[in-house]
Design a protein around this motif. Structure first.
Motif, PDB file in Angstrom:
ATOM      1  N   ASN A   1     -47.959   7.628  49.615  1.00  0.00           N
ATOM      2  CA  ASN A   1     -48.327   6.371  50.282  1.00  0.00           C
ATOM      3  C   ASN A   1     -47.178   5.384  50.357  1.00  0.00           C
ATOM      4  OD1 ASN A   1     -50.907   7.224  50.811  1.00  0.00           O
ATOM      5  ND2 ASN A   1     -51.857   6.068  49.168  1.00  0.00           N
ATOM      6  N   GLU A   2     -46.358   5.331  49.303  1.00  0.00           N
ATOM      7  CA  GLU A   2     -45.294   4.331  49.227  1.00  0.00           C
ATOM      8  C   GLU A   2     -43.977   4.790  49.839  1.00  0.00           C
ATOM      9  OE1 GLU A   2     -46.741   5.616  46.303  1.00  0.00           O
ATOM     10  OE2 GLU A   2     -48.397   4.209  46.445  1.00  0.00           O
ATOM     11  N   ALA A   3     -43.853   6.074  50.162  1.00  0.00           N
ATOM     12  CA  ALA A   3     -42.590   6.605  50.686  1.00  0.00           C
ATOM     13  C   ALA A   3     -42.271   6.004  52.052  1.00  0.00           C
ATOM     14  CB  ALA A   3     -42.658   8.130  50.783  1.00  0.00           C
ATOM     15  N   ASN A   4     -40.974   5.808  52.300  1.00  0.00           N
ATOM     16  CA  ASN A   4     -40.535   5.280  53.584  1.00  0.00           C
ATOM     17  C   ASN A   4     -40.755   6.336  54.653  1.00  0.00           C
ATOM     18  OD1 ASN A   4     -38.405   4.930  55.811  1.00  0.00           O
ATOM     19  ND2 ASN A   4     -38.388   2.947  54.768  1.00  0.00           N
ATOM     20  N   LEU A   5     -41.509   5.979  55.664  1.00  0.00           N
ATOM     21  CA  LEU A   5     -41.894   6.919  56.712  1.00  0.00           C
ATOM     22  C   LEU A   5     -40.695   7.479  57.457  1.00  0.00           C
ATOM     23  CD1 LEU A   5     -44.430   8.063  58.236  1.00  0.00           C
ATOM     24  CD2 LEU A   5     -44.130   6.175  59.823  1.00  0.00           C
ATOM     25  N   LYS A   6     -39.832   6.609  57.959  1.00  0.00           N
ATOM     26  CA  LYS A   6     -38.710   7.053  58.793  1.00  0.00           C
ATOM     27  C   LYS A   6     -37.692   7.854  57.991  1.00  0.00           C
ATOM     28  CE  LYS A   6     -39.473   3.365  61.997  1.00  0.00           C
ATOM     29  NZ  LYS A   6     -39.396   1.975  62.173  1.00  0.00           N
ATOM     30  N   THR A   7     -37.401   7.421  56.782  1.00  0.00           N
ATOM     31  CA  THR A   7     -36.439   8.133  55.940  1.00  0.00           C
ATOM     32  C   THR A   7     -36.959   9.515  55.570  1.00  0.00           C
ATOM     33  OG1 THR A   7     -35.689   6.030  55.016  1.00  0.00           O
ATOM     34  CG2 THR A   7     -35.117   8.007  53.797  1.00  0.00           C
ATOM     35  N   THR A   8     -38.221   9.581  55.180  1.00  0.00           N
ATOM     36  CA  THR A   8     -38.807  10.853  54.752  1.00  0.00           C
ATOM     37  C   THR A   8     -38.928  11.825  55.913  1.00  0.00           C
ATOM     38  OG1 THR A   8     -40.061   9.695  53.039  1.00  0.00           O
ATOM     39  CG2 THR A   8     -40.798  11.917  53.603  1.00  0.00           C
ATOM     40  N   LEU A   9     -39.362  11.335  57.070  1.00  0.00           N
ATOM     41  CA  LEU A   9     -39.561  12.226  58.214  1.00  0.00           C
ATOM     42  C   LEU A   9     -38.250  12.664  58.842  1.00  0.00           C
ATOM     43  CD1 LEU A   9     -42.630  10.604  60.018  1.00  0.00           C
ATOM     44  CD2 LEU A   9     -42.597  12.470  58.371  1.00  0.00           C
TER      45      LEU A   9
END
Length: 84
Positions: A27-35
């Protein structure tokens, strides 16, 4: 649609269609960085979201999303708006 089901569907297509490491999704992970998606991947994601949930996300929606929680909430809100 229940939030847990939305999360399960989203995480499933991220892992299977976009080859995202499931262990990096939280939930807390950065969307753009992770994807790590490029602009064409985002277009593909819009199509997958529409086919799974019957709602469209636009560029403005993605600009407001920072975390996976934001992503799930945006989809949940779009589904709620559609069903009114």
């Amino acid at each position: 649609m229940e939030r847990e089901k939305i999360i399960a569907i989203v995480n499933d297509f991220l892992v299977n269609e976009f080859e995202v490491d499931g262990d990096e999704i939280s939930n807390e992970a950065n969307l753009k960085t992770t994807l790590g998606l490029d602009s064409l991947d985002y277009i593909d994601m819009v199509v997958v979201i529409e086919s799974n949930f019957g709602v469209k996300l636009g560029e403005a929606d993605f600009k407001k999303m920072v975390t996976f929680d934001d992503f799930y909430t945006t989809i949940e809100n779009k589904i709620t708006e559609k069903n009114k």
